[in-house]
Design a protein around this motif. Structure first.
Motif, PDB file in Angstrom:
ATOM      1  N   GLU A   6     -68.617 -29.186  -6.570  1.00  0.00           N
ATOM      2  CA  GLU A   6     -68.586 -27.790  -6.999  1.00  0.00           C
ATOM      3  C   GLU A   6     -67.483 -27.021  -6.289  1.00  0.00           C
ATOM      4  OE1 GLU A   6     -71.410 -23.844  -6.661  1.00  0.00           O
ATOM      5  OE2 GLU A   6     -72.364 -25.795  -6.801  1.00  0.00           O
ATOM      6  N   ALA A   7     -67.398 -27.172  -4.951  1.00  0.00           N
ATOM      7  CA  ALA A   7     -66.420 -26.401  -4.188  1.00  0.00           C
ATOM      8  C   ALA A   7     -66.239 -26.994  -2.800  1.00  0.00           C
ATOM      9  CB  ALA A   7     -66.873 -24.950  -4.063  1.00  0.00           C
ATOM     10  N   PHE A   8     -65.109 -26.652  -2.207  1.00  0.00           N
ATOM     11  CA  PHE A   8     -64.850 -26.948  -0.799  1.00  0.00           C
ATOM     12  C   PHE A   8     -65.084 -25.660  -0.013  1.00  0.00           C
ATOM     13  CE2 PHE A   8     -61.777 -29.982  -2.804  1.00  0.00           C
ATOM     14  CZ  PHE A   8     -62.431 -31.139  -2.435  1.00  0.00           C
ATOM     15  N   ALA A   9     -65.486 -25.790   1.256  1.00  0.00           N
ATOM     16  CA  ALA A   9     -65.740 -24.626   2.102  1.00  0.00           C
ATOM     17  C   ALA A   9     -65.318 -24.940   3.535  1.00  0.00           C
ATOM     18  CB  ALA A   9     -67.222 -24.280   2.071  1.00  0.00           C
ATOM     19  N   PRO A  10     -64.903 -23.934   4.278  1.00  0.00           N
ATOM     20  CA  PRO A  10     -64.582 -24.151   5.693  1.00  0.00           C
ATOM     21  C   PRO A  10     -65.866 -24.373   6.491  1.00  0.00           C
ATOM     22  CG  PRO A  10     -64.445 -21.813   5.166  1.00  0.00           C
ATOM     23  CD  PRO A  10     -64.714 -22.544   3.873  1.00  0.00           C
ATOM     24  N   VAL A  43     -67.894 -18.440   4.421  1.00  0.00           N
ATOM     25  CA  VAL A  43     -68.264 -17.853   3.131  1.00  0.00           C
ATOM     26  C   VAL A  43     -67.336 -18.281   1.996  1.00  0.00           C
ATOM     27  CG1 VAL A  43     -69.402 -15.862   4.152  1.00  0.00           C
ATOM     28  CG2 VAL A  43     -66.973 -15.732   3.596  1.00  0.00           C
ATOM     29  N   GLY A  44     -66.122 -18.715   2.305  1.00  0.00           N
ATOM     30  CA  GLY A  44     -65.166 -19.085   1.263  1.00  0.00           C
ATOM     31  C   GLY A  44     -65.581 -20.325   0.491  1.00  0.00           C
ATOM     32  N   ARG A  45     -65.295 -20.315  -0.814  1.00  0.00           N
ATOM     33  CA  ARG A  45     -65.532 -21.475  -1.672  1.00  0.00           C
ATOM     34  C   ARG A  45     -64.298 -21.644  -2.549  1.00  0.00           C
ATOM     35  NH1 ARG A  45     -68.893 -21.271   1.512  1.00  0.00           N
ATOM     36  NH2 ARG A  45     -71.127 -21.613   1.362  1.00  0.00           N
ATOM     37  N   VAL A  46     -63.776 -22.872  -2.608  1.00  0.00           N
ATOM     38  CA  VAL A  46     -62.583 -23.152  -3.399  1.00  0.00           C
ATOM     39  C   VAL A  46     -62.891 -24.310  -4.341  1.00  0.00           C
ATOM     40  CG1 VAL A  46     -60.161 -23.865  -3.318  1.00  0.00           C
ATOM     41  CG2 VAL A  46     -61.069 -22.352  -1.548  1.00  0.00           C
ATOM     42  N   PRO A  47     -62.746 -24.112  -5.648  1.00  0.00           N
ATOM     43  CA  PRO A  47     -62.969 -25.210  -6.594  1.00  0.00           C
ATOM     44  C   PRO A  47     -62.001 -26.365  -6.303  1.00  0.00           C
ATOM     45  CG  PRO A  47     -62.841 -23.112  -7.748  1.00  0.00           C
ATOM     46  CD  PRO A  47     -62.415 -22.857  -6.336  1.00  0.00           C
ATOM     47  N   PRO A  48     -62.439 -27.603  -6.471  1.00  0.00           N
ATOM     48  CA  PRO A  48     -61.601 -28.748  -6.105  1.00  0.00           C
ATOM     49  C   PRO A  48     -60.272 -28.827  -6.845  1.00  0.00           C
ATOM     50  CG  PRO A  48     -63.675 -29.478  -7.070  1.00  0.00           C
ATOM     51  CD  PRO A  48     -63.744 -28.004  -6.955  1.00  0.00           C
ATOM     52  N   PHE A 124     -58.580 -22.891   7.998  1.00  0.00           N
ATOM     53  CA  PHE A 124     -58.218 -23.998   7.120  1.00  0.00           C
ATOM     54  C   PHE A 124     -57.292 -23.480   6.037  1.00  0.00           C
ATOM     55  CE2 PHE A 124     -62.331 -24.826   8.939  1.00  0.00           C
ATOM     56  CZ  PHE A 124     -62.300 -26.166   9.282  1.00  0.00           C
ATOM     57  N   THR A 125     -56.087 -24.058   5.924  1.00  0.00           N
ATOM     58  CA  THR A 125     -55.157 -23.593   4.895  1.00  0.00           C
ATOM     59  C   THR A 125     -55.792 -23.761   3.519  1.00  0.00           C
ATOM     60  OG1 THR A 125     -54.056 -25.754   4.803  1.00  0.00           O
ATOM     61  CG2 THR A 125     -53.042 -24.076   6.183  1.00  0.00           C
ATOM     62  N   GLY A 126     -55.785 -22.697   2.760  1.00  0.00           N
ATOM     63  CA  GLY A 126     -56.316 -22.732   1.405  1.00  0.00           C
ATOM     64  C   GLY A 126     -57.814 -22.555   1.299  1.00  0.00           C
TER      65      GLY A 126
END
Length: 151
Positions: A6-10, A43-48, A124-126
């Motif tokens: 679903e997503a990557f997170a720090p 709290v950040g979430r980034v789609p793969p 974490f970059t990105g």
């Protein structure tokens, strides 16, 4: 593996050991739950599809000073490879990774000792950042974290 993500997170992984001075054998590691003490997720979430999971640079700051750094490809060349290995391995025991499971693929930087009063920030970059502080407070043991990532 990415299609099922679903997503990557720090995150910051907390390790601890009941074994004095880290003189730890394989049997000790197993008995000590792999020295796992917990984790904090930012709290950040980034789609793969929006980030290359092999190229995420990480810097850990302790009390405002950089103390460790790494890159996500330090985790088996690609953290996705580590999660795929985990999924295949636990499947052999009849366990499946399922939607909603949170999976930490492994650390990309060295472990750092923490003391009461220490404040940590990992960038974490990105992906963004995650923060953790260790403090003495009623109801918290030294080194334990509450739901806000405060300890």
């Amino acid at each position: 593996m990415l299609a099922a993500t679903e997503a990557f997170a720090p995150s910051i992984e907390l390790i601890d050991s009941r074994i004095r001075d880290w003189r730890i054998s394989l049997a000790d590691t197993i008995a000590d739950n792999a020295s796992s003490a917990g984790f904090v997720i930012g709290v950040g979430r980034v789609p793969p599809h929006e980030i290359d999971p092999r190229g995420i640079d990480a810097v850990l700051f302790q009390n405002g000073e950089p103390v460790a750094q790494g890159r996500s490809d330090a985790v088996l060349g690609n953290p996705v490879t580590a999660v795929a290995w985990l999924a295949r391995t636990v499947a052999g025991f009849g366990v499946r990774l399922r939607a909603g499971h949170l999976v930490l693929p492994g650390a990309c930087a060295r472990a750092v000792d923490a003391a009461p009063g220490d404040e940590f920030r990992a960038e974490f970059t990105g992906l963004g950042e995650v923060r953790l502080s260790f403090r003495d407070a009623p109801g918290l043991r030294a080194g334990s974290a509450d739901r806000e990532g405060r300890a």
